[in-house]
Design an enzyme around this catalytic site. Structure first.
Site, PDB file in Angstrom:
ATOM      1  CG  HIS A 136      46.195  36.147  74.744  1.00 33.94           C
ATOM      2  ND1 HIS A 136      46.462  34.831  75.020  1.00 33.94           N
ATOM      3  CD2 HIS A 136      46.690  36.370  73.510  1.00 33.94           C
ATOM      4  CE1 HIS A 136      47.113  34.289  73.994  1.00 33.94           C
ATOM      5  NE2 HIS A 136      47.272  35.203  73.054  1.00 33.94           N
ATOM      6  CB  CYS A 147      45.875  32.256  80.916  1.00 32.77           C
ATOM      7  SG  CYS A 147      47.301  33.217  81.425  1.00 32.77           S
ATOM      8  CG  HIS A 151      46.616  37.711  68.739  1.00 37.95           C
ATOM      9  ND1 HIS A 151      46.310  36.546  68.061  1.00 37.95           N
ATOM     10  CD2 HIS A 151      47.200  37.327  69.906  1.00 37.95           C
ATOM     11  CE1 HIS A 151      46.705  35.496  68.797  1.00 37.95           C
ATOM     12  NE2 HIS A 151      47.238  35.947  69.915  1.00 37.95           N
ATOM     13  CG  ASN A 202      43.879  33.241  71.529  1.00 38.54           C
ATOM     14  OD1 ASN A 202      44.205  32.068  71.407  1.00 38.54           O
ATOM     15  ND2 ASN A 202      44.707  34.222  71.312  1.00 38.54           N
ATOM     16  NE  ARG A 261      49.582  30.934  66.484  1.00 39.55           N
ATOM     17  CZ  ARG A 261      49.821  31.773  67.490  1.00 39.55           C
ATOM     18  NH1 ARG A 261      50.591  31.407  68.499  1.00 39.55           N
ATOM     19  NH2 ARG A 261      49.262  32.968  67.509  1.00 39.55           N
ATOM     20  CG  ASP A 262      47.595  31.931  70.618  1.00 41.25           C
ATOM     21  OD1 ASP A 262      48.385  31.442  71.430  1.00 41.25           O
ATOM     22  OD2 ASP A 262      47.394  33.149  70.528  1.00 41.25           O
TER      23      ASP A 262
HETATM   24 ZN    ZN Z   1      48.321  34.773  71.307  1.00 43.57          ZN
END
Ligand code: ZN
Length: 306
Positions: free
Chosen positions: A211, A242, A209, A251, A14-15
């Protein structure tokens, strides 16, 4: 879960995927998710129920959820921005739905076109839908930008706490602390986890969560564990990266996180060698995307027992 068990919740499908331009074929996604489960990953956020036009990379989320729930012992999570997405996720059979809630109201309006009051109302609607339809779906809300926002900067801790209280009152079962922008540091993580647990209840905040935008992801994860966090989101090979920080993974990297936990004696249930081999699936399927992380490239230390 005893205090030596940590659940590593994989968010790459997903991310990770939502941050890159390449669209992974549905069959490859299925193969990837199965390989993650076979390596011992017990929870995967497999997609997001958002309009195709917004995130075409995740347009096949309903099909992916329907497939993933057939894999034994796997908790299948999906991100949903609103009631419509939640209904679709529940109908597809997702075990867990996660609503992103930007603690930065400016970011919230920009991201989902809703202010805080409207978001709270949406959470209430989703919670009511779950109750009325007698579904067992687990509803959690992720407090995004909780450590700072890239548009407005600092987010006051008191605002984060007050929003968490309102979200729980609206029917969320749990809060996830989310460092969307990589602004967190171990001290801030400690402080906020402690305050939130004290306010909403120890058992209502279990997940974080993170990053790795500024390289503090693993340090933040460790600080969170010391404060009683037992579920950590990460993404295999840190895919996504990123866009604002070239060289930084998206992440935190699942392989490095699992190595750290394993080396420290935590039980993750994950087989490191099987986990490393998943990089081959990704490098073939996404040849233009860099794969991040140190442990898989360096290999395990000589004589390492796990
Ligand atoms: Zn995220």
């Amino acid at each position: 879960m005893n205090n030596k068990q940590i659940l590593v919740s994989e968010v790459g499908p997903r991310d990770g995927l939502q941050s890159i331009d390449s669209i992974l074929p549905t069959e490859i996604k299925k193969q990837w998710i199965l390989a993650l489960a076979n390596a011992g990953i017990q929870e995967i956020e497999v997609g997001s129920f958002v309009p195709k036009s917004l995130i075409p990379q995740l347009a096949d989320t309903a099909e992916i959820v329907k497939y993933a729930i057939t894999i034994p012992n796997l908790t299948v999570a999906a991100l949903v921005p609103n009631l419509k997405g939640a209904i679709n996720a529940i109908k597809s059979g997702a075990h867990k739905i996660s609503i992103p809630f930007s603690t930065s109201e400016t970011h919230s309006i920009k991201n989902v076109n809703k202010n805080h009051k409207q978001m709270i109302e949406e959470i209430k609607k989703i919670s009511d839908y779950i109750l009325e339809n007698n579904h067992n779906t687990h509803l959690e809300v992720a407090l995004a930008t909780a450590f700072g926002c890239s548009i407005i900067g600092e987010i006051p801790e008191d605002l984060v706490i007050s929003l968490a209280e309102q979200i729980m009152k609206a029917g969320s079962k749990e809060i996830v602390l989310s460092d969307t922008t990589g602004y967190g540091d171990p001290s801030k993580v400690r402080k906020l986890v402690r305050k939130l647990k004290a306010t909403i209840g120890d058992s209502k905040l279990n997940s974080i969560h993170l990053h790795n935008t500024r390289g503090l992801g693993l340090a933040n994860a460790f600080a969170a564990i010391e404060e009683g966090i037992t579920i950590i989101d990460s993404s295999i090979s840190g895919i996504g990266g990123c866009p604002f920080a070239p060289g930084a993974s998206g992440n935190i990297v699942t392989e490095d996180l699992v190595f750290m936990l394993d080396a420290m004696g935590f039980d993750t249930g994950i087989d490191l060698d099987k986990l490393f081999s998943i990089r081959d699936i990704l490098s073939k399927a996404l040849p233009d995307e860099p794969l991040y992380g140190y442990t898989a490239n360096a290999g395990l230390p000589l004589g390492y027992k796990h």
